[in-house]
Design a protein around this motif. Sequence first.
Motif, PDB file in Angstrom:
ATOM      1  N   THR A   1      11.380  12.399   9.515  1.00  0.00           N
ATOM      2  CA  THR A   1      10.828  12.608   8.167  1.00  0.00           C
ATOM      3  C   THR A   1      10.603  11.277   7.470  1.00  0.00           C
ATOM      4  O   THR A   1       9.545  11.045   6.864  1.00  0.00           O
ATOM      5  N   SER A   2      11.589  10.388   7.558  1.00  0.00           N
ATOM      6  CA  SER A   2      11.456   9.075   6.932  1.00  0.00           C
ATOM      7  C   SER A   2      10.229   8.336   7.453  1.00  0.00           C
ATOM      8  O   SER A   2       9.444   7.772   6.675  1.00  0.00           O
TER       9      SER A   2
ATOM     10  N   GLU B   1       7.472   9.479   8.748  1.00  0.00           N
ATOM     11  CA  GLU B   1       6.214  10.058   8.285  1.00  0.00           C
ATOM     12  C   GLU B   1       5.960   9.704   6.815  1.00  0.00           C
ATOM     13  O   GLU B   1       4.826   9.410   6.425  1.00  0.00           O
ATOM     14  N   THR B   2       7.025   9.667   5.997  1.00  0.00           N
ATOM     15  CA  THR B   2       6.817   9.259   4.603  1.00  0.00           C
ATOM     16  C   THR B   2       6.373   7.802   4.527  1.00  0.00           C
ATOM     17  O   THR B   2       5.541   7.454   3.694  1.00  0.00           O
TER      18      THR B   2
ATOM     19  N   GLY C   1       2.922   6.135   2.807  1.00  0.00           N
ATOM     20  CA  GLY C   1       3.141   5.408   1.559  1.00  0.00           C
ATOM     21  C   GLY C   1       4.009   6.156   0.571  1.00  0.00           C
ATOM     22  O   GLY C   1       3.886   5.966  -0.641  1.00  0.00           O
ATOM     23  N   LEU C   2       4.938   6.978   1.069  1.00  0.00           N
ATOM     24  CA  LEU C   2       5.802   7.761   0.185  1.00  0.00           C
ATOM     25  C   LEU C   2       7.241   7.248   0.169  1.00  0.00           C
ATOM     26  O   LEU C   2       8.144   7.941  -0.255  1.00  0.00           O
ATOM     27  N   ARG C   3       7.435   6.034   0.674  1.00  0.00           N
ATOM     28  CA  ARG C   3       8.733   5.378   0.554  1.00  0.00           C
ATOM     29  C   ARG C   3       8.471   3.981   0.008  1.00  0.00           C
ATOM     30  O   ARG C   3       7.399   3.410   0.248  1.00  0.00           O
ATOM     31  N   GLY C   4       9.449   3.429  -0.694  1.00  0.00           N
ATOM     32  CA  GLY C   4       9.238   2.154  -1.372  1.00  0.00           C
ATOM     33  C   GLY C   4       8.651   1.070  -0.486  1.00  0.00           C
ATOM     34  O   GLY C   4       7.815   0.270  -0.930  1.00  0.00           O
ATOM     35  N   ASP C   5       9.055   1.044   0.770  1.00  0.00           N
ATOM     36  CA  ASP C   5       8.649  -0.024   1.680  1.00  0.00           C
ATOM     37  C   ASP C   5       7.143  -0.090   1.901  1.00  0.00           C
ATOM     38  O   ASP C   5       6.602  -1.146   2.235  1.00  0.00           O
TER      39      ASP C   5
ATOM     40  N   LEU D   1       4.843   2.002  -0.170  1.00  0.00           N
ATOM     41  CA  LEU D   1       4.121   2.590  -1.310  1.00  0.00           C
ATOM     42  C   LEU D   1       3.052   1.625  -1.827  1.00  0.00           C
ATOM     43  O   LEU D   1       3.349   0.470  -2.137  1.00  0.00           O
TER      44      LEU D   1
END
Lengths: 257, 257, 257
Positions: A238-239, A241-242, A246-250, A252
């Motif tokens: 899951t991490s 794919e986020t 662009g759905l995690r700070g790293d 985004l």
Amino acid sequence: MLAFNFLTQDRKPQPGTGITMMLDKGLGPSTLDDLLKISGKYINLAKLGWGTSAIHNRAIIVEKINLYKSYGVKPYPGGTLLEVAYVQDKMDQYLLEAKQLGFEAIEISDGTIEILPEDRAEIIGKVKDCGFKTITEVGKKDPKKDQKIGISRKVEMVNEDIDAGADWVLLEAREGGKGIGIYDKNGNVKEDEVQFFMDNTKPEMIIWEAPQKNQQVYFILNMGPNVNLGNIAPEEITSLETMRRGLRGDTLGKVNL
Amino acid sequence: MLAFNFLTQDRKPQPGTGITMMLDKGLGPSTLDDLLKISGKYINLAKLGWGTSAIHNRAIIVEKINLYKSYGVKPYPGGTLLEVAYVQDKMDQYLLEAKQLGFEAIEISDGTIEILPEDRAEIIGKVKDCGFKTITEVGKKDPKKDQKIGISRKVEMVNEDIDAGADWVLLEAREGGKGIGIYDKNGNVKEDEVQFFMDNTKPEMIIWEAPQKNQQVYFILNMGPNVNLGNIAPEEITSLETMRRGLRGDTLGKVNL
Amino acid sequence: MLAFNFLTQDRKPQPGTGITMMLDKGLGPSTLDDLLKISGKYINLAKLGWGTSAIHNRAIIVEKINLYKSYGVKPYPGGTLLEVAYVQDKMDQYLLEAKQLGFEAIEISDGTIEILPEDRAEIIGKVKDCGFKTITEVGKKDPKKDQKIGISRKVEMVNEDIDAGADWVLLEAREGGKGIGIYDKNGNVKEDEVQFFMDNTKPEMIIWEAPQKNQQVYFILNMGPNVNLGNIAPEEITSLETMRRGLRGDTLGKVNL
């Protein structure tokens, strides 16, 4: 429909790219089912690591294979098991059993043993003839032996495997991703080596084993959201794919979908 | 009734304290159900980390939210997802969707993007008006940016958030807890910084993100068994509760229940 | 029947050897059931770590114990819980509760508190009289205190415990296996200390706590596939068994079954 669907967009990888290969080192069937239910669509390939499938009951391996396939995931046994079969001169029996169990892909590696180049090409051909997707791996599991190969020879091997008909070529980083292949002992990416592969192979056919988060971030930021990544732990699917989206700070604001 | 109940006593936290916030980075519903069955009573808040809830099906997110609530746990989406909504100017839609999905709390952070102070206070007010528990987060996800803020400004932000009506304020430490905020690159606690927060804020309203065991031990030994701790991995929920109660070597004989 | 059964052979340990002891730090019952279904036959002992069983409901602990026993695994509560009972002078109540819950073994340790040598021998005798398998542990959880004991005294303790009737003696390495007992701060094996235990105790009665993969590989390569290993994480049970059988790169071609 996804939750918060107005905030996100799909990835649109070219066929054969955008691959996430998960490393399954012995998940129980219910645990796997639950993982697939929530995030199965974000997994393309699942490696039943090294010889793990050979210490589990056939019935459970068949159950797991069918679960994977019901979510469109191609499962395959780890390359080390093929190496065991090669050493025992049981390649045909190995491929037959893999087929009967329902595996859809085969990995050809020489991470621990030596396989003659002509044998390697022959095995690739045989695997293809059996109708498997064909995944080769370049690199040794012992860091000292791995260093001795040299980057030029590794690039040659990638290209030889592609010429022999491999669908994807894995770059070895083991489960840990430290002190091996393109990673230094702290797990940092050796950028010049990666660049050398980029410049001298077909990088869209490489699956970069990238078990550590910083490695995944590196490849996404430098090669885009649809880079092929492997040896992803089940709890990181899951991490990853986020991060691709662009759905995690790293990542985004830093990826183009 | 607990096993070995004659050996242990309950914790008796003041309302709003003794909080354990778990970081859920994509648990499947059956796995979550099983965790809650054995240790659900030791979780108060559950963060569906960063944008993870936005790549899962609504039906599964709703199922997970209902599971959490049935055990008295307040689930909420990670702050990064609010930041995505802010950048896209979709705050109202974001809060409506969160409400419709059943979330009970909202996190307001600027870990990756910039949010103007007046906007931050306005969002806090809006979140409260919608009936959510309001959790803010202070700190940047990029260690370099995080260091630039400075401890004095962070203390100010904690107090501004409390004044604006936050129920709790998180101190950013990410999933890893190394080289960020109050932790050095090895994950050791910067004790003087912690003390500065203790002296200049309402520490009972802070939730210390403390993903590493040594960090959890530090806070329990120095601030007592009912210190608020966050970003606890699912598999560490049981361990943390035993440490709060003096049932692990690290805290045995050293906590007052 | 195992998948790929023509590639592998069984291990044939002597009675009481070849032990894999798993560290269960709070698995939910369904998660445990699923693990046992796929790899239960590769677990001999399961430690419900430290005081974890004392914060879970009796009904769930009984359910877990029965699950373990249905797969031939002997479950037991962590030594720290016995230490809590000793400090509270409730040893008889502790053993009675353990018996009623269905535990089949008891660990006697002094990892955190002090237990007089005569008390230790008496407790061992009492545990045996109750019909439990008796597992003692040598070593302190605090690395500084652990170093003070000295290797000679540890060897004496191992032998005293065996003389007092212990079935196995654990060497303390905690969950992490770094900077404690026979491991240096990076988790590397202190080979001379291991050799000292080998030369001066009955090593087949020792269970080496070896949570890290490199530690497991060390013991398998140096003491054979049937060395007793403990504090194995649930997700590493399958991996450990493959390494014992030469089905992972680290041990392929290097073990004699």
